[in-house]
Design a protein around this motif. Structure first.
Motif, PDB file in Angstrom:
ATOM      1  N   UNK A  79      48.243-102.186   7.717  1.00 51.63           N
ATOM      2  CA  UNK A  79      47.057-102.925   7.310  1.00 51.63           C
ATOM      3  C   UNK A  79      47.384-103.847   6.129  1.00 51.63           C
ATOM      4  N   UNK A  80      46.759-104.992   6.132  1.00 48.01           N
ATOM      5  CA  UNK A  80      46.865-105.930   5.021  1.00 48.01           C
ATOM      6  C   UNK A  80      45.469-106.147   4.465  1.00 48.01           C
ATOM      7  N   UNK A  81      45.230-105.598   3.288  1.00 46.49           N
ATOM      8  CA  UNK A  81      43.944-105.780   2.615  1.00 46.49           C
ATOM      9  C   UNK A  81      44.033-107.002   1.722  1.00 46.49           C
ATOM     10  N   UNK A  82      43.170-107.958   1.974  1.00 46.58           N
ATOM     11  CA  UNK A  82      43.193-109.217   1.229  1.00 46.58           C
ATOM     12  C   UNK A  82      41.885-109.374   0.471  1.00 46.58           C
ATOM     13  N   UNK A  83      41.970-109.421  -0.833  1.00 44.31           N
ATOM     14  CA  UNK A  83      40.800-109.568  -1.697  1.00 44.31           C
ATOM     15  C   UNK A  83      40.883-110.884  -2.459  1.00 44.31           C
ATOM     16  N   UNK A  84      39.767-111.285  -3.004  1.00 41.78           N
ATOM     17  CA  UNK A  84      39.701-112.515  -3.809  1.00 41.78           C
ATOM     18  C   UNK A  84      40.358-113.677  -3.094  1.00 41.78           C
ATOM     19  N   UNK A  85      39.991-113.857  -1.855  1.00 38.98           N
ATOM     20  CA  UNK A  85      40.629-114.882  -1.032  1.00 38.98           C
ATOM     21  C   UNK A  85      40.330-116.284  -1.547  1.00 38.98           C
ATOM     22  N   UNK A  86      41.324-117.148  -1.384  1.00 35.99           N
ATOM     23  CA  UNK A  86      41.244-118.532  -1.832  1.00 35.99           C
ATOM     24  C   UNK A  86      41.449-119.464  -0.641  1.00 35.99           C
ATOM     25  N   UNK A  87      40.974-120.682  -0.736  1.00 37.64           N
ATOM     26  CA  UNK A  87      41.193-121.628   0.384  1.00 37.64           C
ATOM     27  C   UNK A  87      42.674-121.789   0.740  1.00 37.64           C
ATOM     28  N   UNK A  88      43.547-121.689  -0.229  1.00 40.41           N
ATOM     29  CA  UNK A  88      44.979-121.841   0.043  1.00 40.41           C
ATOM     30  C   UNK A  88      45.573-120.648   0.788  1.00 40.41           C
ATOM     31  N   UNK A  89      44.791-119.596   0.976  1.00 42.58           N
ATOM     32  CA  UNK A  89      45.236-118.472   1.809  1.00 42.58           C
ATOM     33  C   UNK A  89      45.014-118.739   3.295  1.00 42.58           C
ATOM     34  N   UNK A  90      44.365-119.841   3.615  1.00 45.64           N
ATOM     35  CA  UNK A  90      44.118-120.182   5.008  1.00 45.64           C
ATOM     36  C   UNK A  90      45.423-120.375   5.768  1.00 45.64           C
ATOM     37  N   UNK A  91      45.580-119.635   6.851  1.00 42.44           N
ATOM     38  CA  UNK A  91      46.806-119.671   7.638  1.00 42.44           C
ATOM     39  C   UNK A  91      46.634-118.763   8.844  1.00 42.44           C
ATOM     40  N   UNK A  92      47.596-118.819   9.740  1.00 42.24           N
ATOM     41  CA  UNK A  92      47.724-117.793  10.771  1.00 42.24           C
ATOM     42  C   UNK A  92      48.589-116.680  10.192  1.00 42.24           C
ATOM     43  N   UNK A  93      48.101-115.473  10.297  1.00 43.00           N
ATOM     44  CA  UNK A  93      48.798-114.325   9.740  1.00 43.00           C
ATOM     45  C   UNK A  93      49.442-113.518  10.863  1.00 43.00           C
ATOM     46  N   UNK A  94      50.694-113.182  10.655  1.00 44.69           N
ATOM     47  CA  UNK A  94      51.471-112.450  11.640  1.00 44.69           C
ATOM     48  C   UNK A  94      52.019-111.166  11.036  1.00 44.69           C
ATOM     49  N   UNK A  95      52.141-110.142  11.868  1.00 41.46           N
ATOM     50  CA  UNK A  95      52.966-109.017  11.488  1.00 41.46           C
ATOM     51  C   UNK A  95      54.224-109.041  12.360  1.00 41.46           C
ATOM     52  N   UNK A  96      55.288-108.517  11.817  1.00 37.66           N
ATOM     53  CA  UNK A  96      56.577-108.544  12.494  1.00 37.66           C
ATOM     54  C   UNK A  96      57.355-107.289  12.130  1.00 37.66           C
ATOM     55  N   UNK A  97      58.243-106.887  13.021  1.00 34.55           N
ATOM     56  CA  UNK A  97      58.991-105.649  12.841  1.00 34.55           C
ATOM     57  C   UNK A  97      60.483-105.915  12.742  1.00 34.55           C
TER      58      UNK A  97
END
Length: 121
Positions: A79-97
């Motif tokens: 899990x990725x908990x993201x708080x206090x999000x900002x406009x610059x956090x806008x992206x496609x988020x991927x997990x990888x192994x």
């Protein structure tokens, strides 16, 4: 080899929170480091955080104190908990192994399809 599926993305206002999930199927989940990456349009993927069985590594200074990572081996999930999000956090988020944690996306061979996170008012 793992198959990965991300979920939990969406549209959120600045200052808001999201929790992304990465569900893994396959064998030996605990043997893998799971990295979170994000990719904004026109940019290379950047490593955010990585969690293995014995450590957590934060690769991105801009998310320190705002993003945290955790894993649940019983659910084969990270899990990725993201708080206090900002406009610059806008992206496609991927997990990888990968068998080890790394900030370099080229080291990871198994990827999910990504989930879009948009931070906007």
């Amino acid at each position: 080899q793992l198959q990965l599926v991300e979920s939990g993305g969406g549209l959120v206002q600045p200052g808001g929170s999201l929790r992304l999930s990465c569900a893994a199927s396959g064998s030996d989940f605990d043997a893998y480091g799971i990295g979170w990456f994000r990719q904004a349009p026109g940019k290379d993927p950047e490593g955010i955080l990585c969690i293995s069985a014995w450590r957590i590594v934060n690769y991105l200074d801009s998310v320190k104190g705002r993003f945290t990572v955790s894993r649940d081996s019983a659910k084969n999930s990270v899990y990725l908990q993201m708080n206090s999000l900002k406009p610059e956090d806008t992206a496609v988020y991927y997990c990888a192994a990968n068998l080890y944690c790394s900030s370099y996306h080229g080291d990871f061979k198994q990827w999910g399809k990504g989930t879009q996170v948009t931070v906007s008012s």
